[in-house]
Write a protein that holds these residues in place. Structure first.
Motif, short mmCIF file in Angstrom:
data_model
loop_
_atom_site.label_atom_id
_atom_site.label_comp_id
_atom_site.label_asym_id
_atom_site.label_seq_id
_atom_site.Cartn_x
_atom_site.Cartn_y
_atom_site.Cartn_z
N ARG A 81 22.30 49.22 -42.41
CA ARG A 81 21.82 48.59 -41.17
C ARG A 81 20.51 47.85 -41.42
NH1 ARG A 81 22.64 45.35 -37.50
NH2 ARG A 81 21.43 45.62 -35.61
N SER A 82 19.64 48.41 -42.26
CA SER A 82 18.40 47.73 -42.61
C SER A 82 18.69 46.39 -43.28
CB SER A 82 17.55 48.60 -43.54
OG SER A 82 17.11 49.75 -42.87
N ALA A 83 19.69 46.37 -44.16
CA ALA A 83 20.07 45.12 -44.82
C ALA A 83 20.58 44.10 -43.80
CB ALA A 83 21.13 45.39 -45.89
N GLU A 84 21.35 44.55 -42.82
CA GLU A 84 21.84 43.65 -41.78
C GLU A 84 20.67 43.08 -40.96
OE1 GLU A 84 26.04 46.07 -41.10
OE2 GLU A 84 24.51 46.12 -39.54
N LEU A 85 19.73 43.95 -40.57
CA LEU A 85 18.58 43.49 -39.79
C LEU A 85 17.72 42.52 -40.60
CD1 LEU A 85 17.62 46.82 -38.01
CD2 LEU A 85 18.58 44.78 -36.94
N THR A 86 17.64 42.74 -41.91
CA THR A 86 16.91 41.82 -42.78
C THR A 86 17.60 40.46 -42.81
OG1 THR A 86 16.06 43.62 -44.12
CG2 THR A 86 16.06 41.44 -45.12
N ALA A 87 18.91 40.47 -42.95
CA ALA A 87 19.67 39.21 -42.98
C ALA A 87 19.54 38.45 -41.66
CB ALA A 87 21.15 39.49 -43.29
N GLN A 88 19.38 39.18 -40.55
CA GLN A 88 19.22 38.56 -39.24
C GLN A 88 17.79 38.09 -38.98
OE1 GLN A 88 20.48 41.58 -36.47
NE2 GLN A 88 22.55 41.63 -37.27
N SER A 142 19.49 50.41 -32.94
CA SER A 142 20.71 50.22 -33.73
C SER A 142 20.68 50.95 -35.07
CB SER A 142 20.94 48.73 -33.97
OG SER A 142 20.03 48.22 -34.94
N MET A 143 19.54 51.55 -35.40
CA MET A 143 19.41 52.19 -36.71
C MET A 143 19.87 53.65 -36.63
SD MET A 143 15.89 50.40 -37.91
CE MET A 143 16.18 50.64 -39.65
N PRO A 144 20.74 54.07 -37.57
CA PRO A 144 21.34 55.41 -37.51
C PRO A 144 20.35 56.57 -37.49
CG PRO A 144 22.55 54.03 -39.04
CD PRO A 144 21.32 53.26 -38.64
N LEU A 145 19.22 56.47 -38.15
CA LEU A 145 18.28 57.58 -38.20
C LEU A 145 17.35 57.63 -36.99
CD1 LEU A 145 17.33 57.62 -41.99
CD2 LEU A 145 18.82 59.19 -40.76
N ARG A 146 17.55 56.78 -36.03
CA ARG A 146 16.68 56.72 -34.84
C ARG A 146 16.58 58.07 -34.14
NH1 ARG A 146 15.68 53.12 -30.23
NH2 ARG A 146 13.55 53.49 -29.67
N ALA A 147 17.65 58.83 -34.12
CA ALA A 147 17.66 60.11 -33.41
C ALA A 147 16.64 61.10 -34.00
CB ALA A 147 19.05 60.73 -33.46
N TRP A 148 16.28 60.94 -35.27
CA TRP A 148 15.36 61.86 -35.93
C TRP A 148 13.99 61.26 -36.18
CZ3 TRP A 148 20.49 61.38 -37.46
CH2 TRP A 148 21.28 62.49 -37.15
N ARG A 149 13.78 60.05 -35.73
CA ARG A 149 12.55 59.34 -36.05
C ARG A 149 11.60 59.34 -34.87
NH1 ARG A 149 14.71 54.70 -38.30
NH2 ARG A 149 15.03 53.83 -36.25
N ARG A 150 10.32 59.46 -35.14
CA ARG A 150 9.29 59.23 -34.14
C ARG A 150 8.70 57.86 -34.45
NH1 ARG A 150 5.19 63.79 -34.84
NH2 ARG A 150 5.88 63.48 -36.95
N GLU A 151 8.62 57.01 -33.47
CA GLU A 151 8.17 55.63 -33.69
C GLU A 151 6.88 55.36 -32.95
OE1 GLU A 151 11.52 53.65 -32.09
OE2 GLU A 151 12.72 53.92 -33.90
N THR A 152 6.06 54.57 -33.57
CA THR A 152 4.87 54.01 -32.94
C THR A 152 4.95 52.51 -33.15
OG1 THR A 152 3.58 55.98 -33.46
CG2 THR A 152 2.36 53.98 -32.91
#
Length: 81
Positions: free
Chosen positions: A8-15, A51-61
């Motif tokens: 997914r990171s590769a897809e977001l990079t391509a976009q 859209s990123m699969p690890l979002r459920a376990w990530r804390r974001e700032t």
């Protein structure tokens, strides 16, 4: 899961949404990543992050950034501007 995140990171990079990723110094057992994303607005950024699969376990700032007038990555300013 990490393979799906990498894909997914590769897809977001391509976009053009994901610009860079860094791994800061970590303590043993820590897992952290810093990312630089480009989005037209908060909704577009949220869609990319969600859209990123690890979002459920990530804390974001999220820290919004604005261009610096002396940024060497910016196009040169014309005289008088």
């Amino acid at each position: 899961m990490r393979a799906r995140e990498a894909a997914r990171s590769a897809e977001l990079t391509a976009q053009g949404s994901l610009l860079r990723l860094w791994r800061p110094p970590l303590a043993p057992g820590e897992w952290r990543t810093w990312g630089l994303f480009e989005a037209a607005d908060a909704d577009e950024l949220e869609a990319a992050l969600a859209s990123m699969p690890l979002r459920a376990w990530r804390r974001e700032t999220v820290t919004p950034l604005t261009p610096h007038p002396n940024d060497p990555g910016q196009p040169p300013r014309q005289a008088g501007r």
